[in-house]
Design an enzyme around this catalytic site. Structure first.
Site, PDB file in Angstrom:
ATOM      1  N   GLY A 227       0.829  -1.207   0.000  1.00 45.47           N
ATOM      2  CA  GLY A 227       0.000   0.000   0.000  1.00 45.47           C
ATOM      3  C   GLY A 227       0.862   1.256   0.000  1.00 45.47           C
ATOM      4  O   GLY A 227       0.495   2.273   0.576  1.00 45.47           O
TER       5      GLY A 227
ATOM      6  N   ASN B  94       1.641  -2.315   5.430  1.00 42.11           N
ATOM      7  CA  ASN B  94       0.846  -1.103   5.658  1.00 42.11           C
ATOM      8  C   ASN B  94      -0.560  -1.191   5.060  1.00 42.11           C
ATOM      9  O   ASN B  94      -1.499  -0.618   5.600  1.00 42.11           O
ATOM     10  CB  ASN B  94       1.595   0.097   5.064  1.00 42.11           C
ATOM     11  CG  ASN B  94       0.682   1.281   4.842  1.00 42.11           C
ATOM     12  OD1 ASN B  94       0.340   1.990   5.785  1.00 42.11           O
ATOM     13  ND2 ASN B  94       0.248   1.492   3.605  1.00 42.11           N
TER      14      ASN B  94
ATOM     15  N   SER C 158      -3.689   0.163  14.235  1.00 47.17           N
ATOM     16  CA  SER C 158      -4.500   1.373  14.453  1.00 47.17           C
ATOM     17  C   SER C 158      -4.811   1.461  15.939  1.00 47.17           C
ATOM     18  O   SER C 158      -4.880   0.426  16.628  1.00 47.17           O
ATOM     19  CB  SER C 158      -5.819   1.257  13.682  1.00 47.17           C
ATOM     20  OG  SER C 158      -6.741   2.222  14.136  1.00 47.17           O
TER      21      SER C 158
ATOM     22  N   TYR D  64     -13.257  -3.826  11.800  1.00 46.56           N
ATOM     23  CA  TYR D  64     -11.911  -3.276  11.552  1.00 46.56           C
ATOM     24  C   TYR D  64     -11.085  -3.317  12.844  1.00 46.56           C
ATOM     25  O   TYR D  64      -9.936  -3.769  12.855  1.00 46.56           O
ATOM     26  CB  TYR D  64     -12.067  -1.845  11.046  1.00 46.56           C
ATOM     27  CG  TYR D  64     -10.798  -1.040  10.930  1.00 46.56           C
ATOM     28  CD1 TYR D  64      -9.874  -1.305   9.932  1.00 46.56           C
ATOM     29  CD2 TYR D  64     -10.538   0.026  11.805  1.00 46.56           C
ATOM     30  CE1 TYR D  64      -8.712  -0.538   9.811  1.00 46.56           C
ATOM     31  CE2 TYR D  64      -9.400   0.794  11.682  1.00 46.56           C
ATOM     32  CZ  TYR D  64      -8.474   0.510  10.691  1.00 46.56           C
ATOM     33  OH  TYR D  64      -7.335   1.266  10.571  1.00 46.56           O
ATOM     34  N   ALA D  65     -11.692  -2.865  13.944  1.00 46.75           N
ATOM     35  CA  ALA D  65     -10.981  -2.821  15.224  1.00 46.75           C
ATOM     36  C   ALA D  65     -10.571  -4.222  15.659  1.00 46.75           C
ATOM     37  O   ALA D  65      -9.447  -4.439  16.146  1.00 46.75           O
ATOM     38  CB  ALA D  65     -11.867  -2.170  16.288  1.00 46.75           C
TER      39      ALA D  65
ATOM     40  N   LYS E 274      -7.593  -5.387  13.643  1.00 46.47           N
ATOM     41  CA  LYS E 274      -6.334  -4.751  14.065  1.00 46.47           C
ATOM     42  C   LYS E 274      -5.895  -5.267  15.441  1.00 46.47           C
ATOM     43  O   LYS E 274      -4.691  -5.394  15.695  1.00 46.47           O
ATOM     44  CB  LYS E 274      -6.495  -3.230  14.096  1.00 46.47           C
ATOM     45  CG  LYS E 274      -6.672  -2.584  12.714  1.00 46.47           C
ATOM     46  CD  LYS E 274      -5.455  -2.728  11.815  1.00 46.47           C
ATOM     47  CE  LYS E 274      -5.520  -1.787  10.601  1.00 46.47           C
ATOM     48  NZ  LYS E 274      -4.378  -1.949   9.694  1.00 46.47           N
TER      49      LYS E 274
HETATM   50  N1  NAP Z   1      -5.712   7.116   7.882  1.00 42.53           N
HETATM   51  C1  NAP Z   1      -5.911   6.883   9.165  1.00 42.53           C
HETATM   52  O1  NAP Z   1      -6.479   7.718   9.891  1.00 42.53           O
HETATM   53  C2  NAP Z   1      -5.440   5.601   9.781  1.00 42.53           C
HETATM   54  C3  NAP Z   1      -5.527   5.480  11.171  1.00 42.53           C
HETATM   55  C4  NAP Z   1      -5.090   4.307  11.762  1.00 42.53           C
HETATM   56  C5  NAP Z   1      -4.553   3.289  10.996  1.00 42.53           C
HETATM   57  N2  NAP Z   1      -4.491   3.428   9.637  1.00 42.53           N
HETATM   58  C6  NAP Z   1      -3.916   2.295   8.884  1.00 42.53           C
HETATM   59  O2  NAP Z   1      -2.860   2.764   8.071  1.00 42.53           O
HETATM   60  C7  NAP Z   1      -2.761   1.967   6.886  1.00 42.53           C
HETATM   61  C8  NAP Z   1      -2.782   2.879   5.659  1.00 42.53           C
HETATM   62  O3  NAP Z   1      -3.996   3.601   5.660  1.00 42.53           O
HETATM   63  P1  NAP Z   1      -4.192   4.911   4.763  1.00 42.53           P
HETATM   64  O4  NAP Z   1      -5.209   5.704   5.475  1.00 42.53           O
HETATM   65  O5  NAP Z   1      -2.891   5.503   4.419  1.00 42.53           O
HETATM   66  O6  NAP Z   1      -4.895   4.244   3.469  1.00 42.53           O
HETATM   67  P2  NAP Z   1      -4.971   4.752   1.930  1.00 42.53           P
HETATM   68  O7  NAP Z   1      -4.591   6.179   1.806  1.00 42.53           O
HETATM   69  O8  NAP Z   1      -6.298   4.284   1.411  1.00 42.53           O
HETATM   70  O9  NAP Z   1      -3.893   3.841   1.217  1.00 42.53           O
HETATM   71  C9  NAP Z   1      -4.074   2.450   1.205  1.00 42.53           C
HETATM   72  C10 NAP Z   1      -3.001   1.828   0.350  1.00 42.53           C
HETATM   73  O10 NAP Z   1      -3.185   0.414   0.348  1.00 42.53           O
HETATM   74  C11 NAP Z   1      -3.492  -0.042  -0.985  1.00 42.53           C
HETATM   75  N3  NAP Z   1      -4.501  -1.083  -0.856  1.00 42.53           N
HETATM   76  C12 NAP Z   1      -5.761  -0.954  -0.368  1.00 42.53           C
HETATM   77  N4  NAP Z   1      -6.397  -2.126  -0.446  1.00 42.53           N
HETATM   78  C13 NAP Z   1      -5.522  -3.011  -0.999  1.00 42.53           C
HETATM   79  C14 NAP Z   1      -5.615  -4.392  -1.366  1.00 42.53           C
HETATM   80  N5  NAP Z   1      -6.723  -5.108  -1.215  1.00 42.53           N
HETATM   81  N6  NAP Z   1      -4.511  -4.969  -1.899  1.00 42.53           N
HETATM   82  C15 NAP Z   1      -3.381  -4.258  -2.094  1.00 42.53           C
HETATM   83  N7  NAP Z   1      -3.243  -2.963  -1.775  1.00 42.53           N
HETATM   84  C16 NAP Z   1      -4.314  -2.350  -1.248  1.00 42.53           C
HETATM   85  C17 NAP Z   1      -3.966   1.209  -1.735  1.00 42.53           C
HETATM   86  O11 NAP Z   1      -3.734   1.165  -3.139  1.00 42.53           O
HETATM   87  P3  NAP Z   1      -4.838   0.554  -4.162  1.00 42.53           P
HETATM   88  O12 NAP Z   1      -6.141   1.195  -3.784  1.00 42.53           O
HETATM   89  O13 NAP Z   1      -4.352   0.923  -5.535  1.00 42.53           O
HETATM   90  O14 NAP Z   1      -4.830  -0.909  -3.926  1.00 42.53           O
HETATM   91  C18 NAP Z   1      -3.071   2.274  -1.103  1.00 42.53           C
HETATM   92  O15 NAP Z   1      -1.781   2.236  -1.665  1.00 42.53           O
HETATM   93  C19 NAP Z   1      -3.930   0.979   6.954  1.00 42.53           C
HETATM   94  O16 NAP Z   1      -3.476  -0.252   7.454  1.00 42.53           O
HETATM   95  C20 NAP Z   1      -4.891   1.634   7.913  1.00 42.53           C
HETATM   96  O17 NAP Z   1      -5.724   0.699   8.568  1.00 42.53           O
HETATM   97  C21 NAP Z   1      -4.908   4.557   9.010  1.00 42.53           C
END
Ligand code: NAP
Length: 264
Positions: free
Chosen positions: A20, A88, A141, A155-156, A159
């Site tokens: 990701g 990630n 998370s 989701y929770a 994680k």
């Molecule tokens: N943003 C927050 O507030 C937050 C808070 C706590 C934890 N997190 C965690 O941080 C991590 C990243 O989150 P983010 O908010 O940065 O997400 P994001 O901006 O949506 O980016 C997600 C990335 O993962 C890829 N992805 C999604 N589904 C996939 C799949 N099935 N197979 C392969 N690649 C996939 C996406 O590319 P494609 O769509 O092209 O596949 C993208 O590169 C996650 O694990 C999330 O749970 C985020």
């Protein structure tokens, strides 16, 4: 007498995979690791049009075992092993509303994306990581420690399971020189977080700033008064994968502006 700093965060010569690594937190981590000297591989379902040409992009849907095999075979074949693996990819993909809204399909898809995909990737890449005495990061998370039943139950739970798996793996691999760590961001300014706020505002028929305030209130608020920038999470990951963090394994690092209402 001064003995000089041992704070070495140089990653020159290291090979890193960031799943990701094309958007949000993963993109920031990929940029951070390559700025520190690492050769970076990124994976995602779709190739970004504005991707960093220095990054080796491999397309894979991580919920598909076949795609994970193709990804890990290509990495093992091309690089012979990784120094750094950042699991990630993940996210909240199921609806709110509590237990009665969540079907078997919802539970299965959330577990596939946020837990099983990382387990599958680790298993396939571990022989090469053990050889290089590498480091694995699982991006979890704060939800893994504080589930909000009406917003993110499945989701929770996925994680929380990832946290537990990461700890067990760290204990298993410590004697082989492999470090395994968990990073648990709180609300971070990424496209899905922004969409989540817009969707919540639409569902409640309230303005977006009020939606954000309500959502933050449900989590107890963020004492620092703002969301994290993806680059702030990336800085923490950079430190954790670097030689400076050589004695750290098995721990969870919350990066949440103080929002978790528990001692971490
Ligand atoms: N943003 C927050 O507030 C937050 C808070 C706590 C934890 N997190 C965690 O941080 C991590 C990243 O989150 P983010 O908010 O940065 O997400 P994001 O901006 O949506 O980016 C997600 C990335 O993962 C890829 N992805 C999604 N589904 C996939 C799949 N099935 N197979 C392969 N690649 C996939 C996406 O590319 P494609 O769509 O092209 O596949 C993208 O590169 C996650 O694990 C999330 O749970 C985020």
């Amino acid at each position: 007498m001064a003995t000089g700093s041992h704070f070495n965060t140089d990653l020159t010569g290291r090979i890193a995979l960031v799943t990701g690594g094309t958007k949000g937190i993963g993109k920031a981590i990929a940029e951070e690791l390559s700025s520190a000297g690492a050769t970076v591989i990124v994976s995602a379902r779709s190739k970004p049009t504005d991707g960093n040409p220095a990054h080796h992009f491999i397309a894979a849907d991580l919920t598909s075992p076949q795609d994970v095999s193709a990804l890990t075979n290509e990495i093992n074949g091309t690089y012979g092993g990784l120094d750094i693996l950042v699991n990630n990819a993940g996210g909240l993909t199921t609806p709110g509303g509590g237990h009665s809204t969540l079907t078997d399909q919802h539970w299965e898809s959330e577990l596939q994306l946020n837990l099983i995909s990382a387990i599958r990737i680790d298993r396939a890449l571990l022989p090469g990581i053990i050889e290089k005495r590498g480091v694995i990061i699982h991006i979890s998370s704060v939800a893994g420690r504080q589930a909000l039943w009406n917003l993110n139950m499945a989701y929770a739970v996925s994680k929380a399971a990832l946290n537990s798996y990461s700890k067990a793996l760290a204990t298993e691999l410590a004697g082989k020189g492999v470090r395994v760590l968990t990073v648990a961001p709180g609300a971070t300014k990424t496209p899905p977080m922004e969409k989540f706020i817009v969707d919540y505002a639409t569902a409640q028929n309230i303005p977006e700033d009020e939606a954000l305030a309500q959502l933050l209130m449900q989590t107890g608020g963020i004492p620092m008064g703002r969301m994290a920038e993806p680059s702030e999470v990336a800085s923490l990951v950079h430190y954790l994968v670097s030689p400076a963090a050589g004695y750290l394994t098995g721990s969870i690092y919350a990066i949440d502006g103080g929002s978790l209402p528990v001692v971490s």
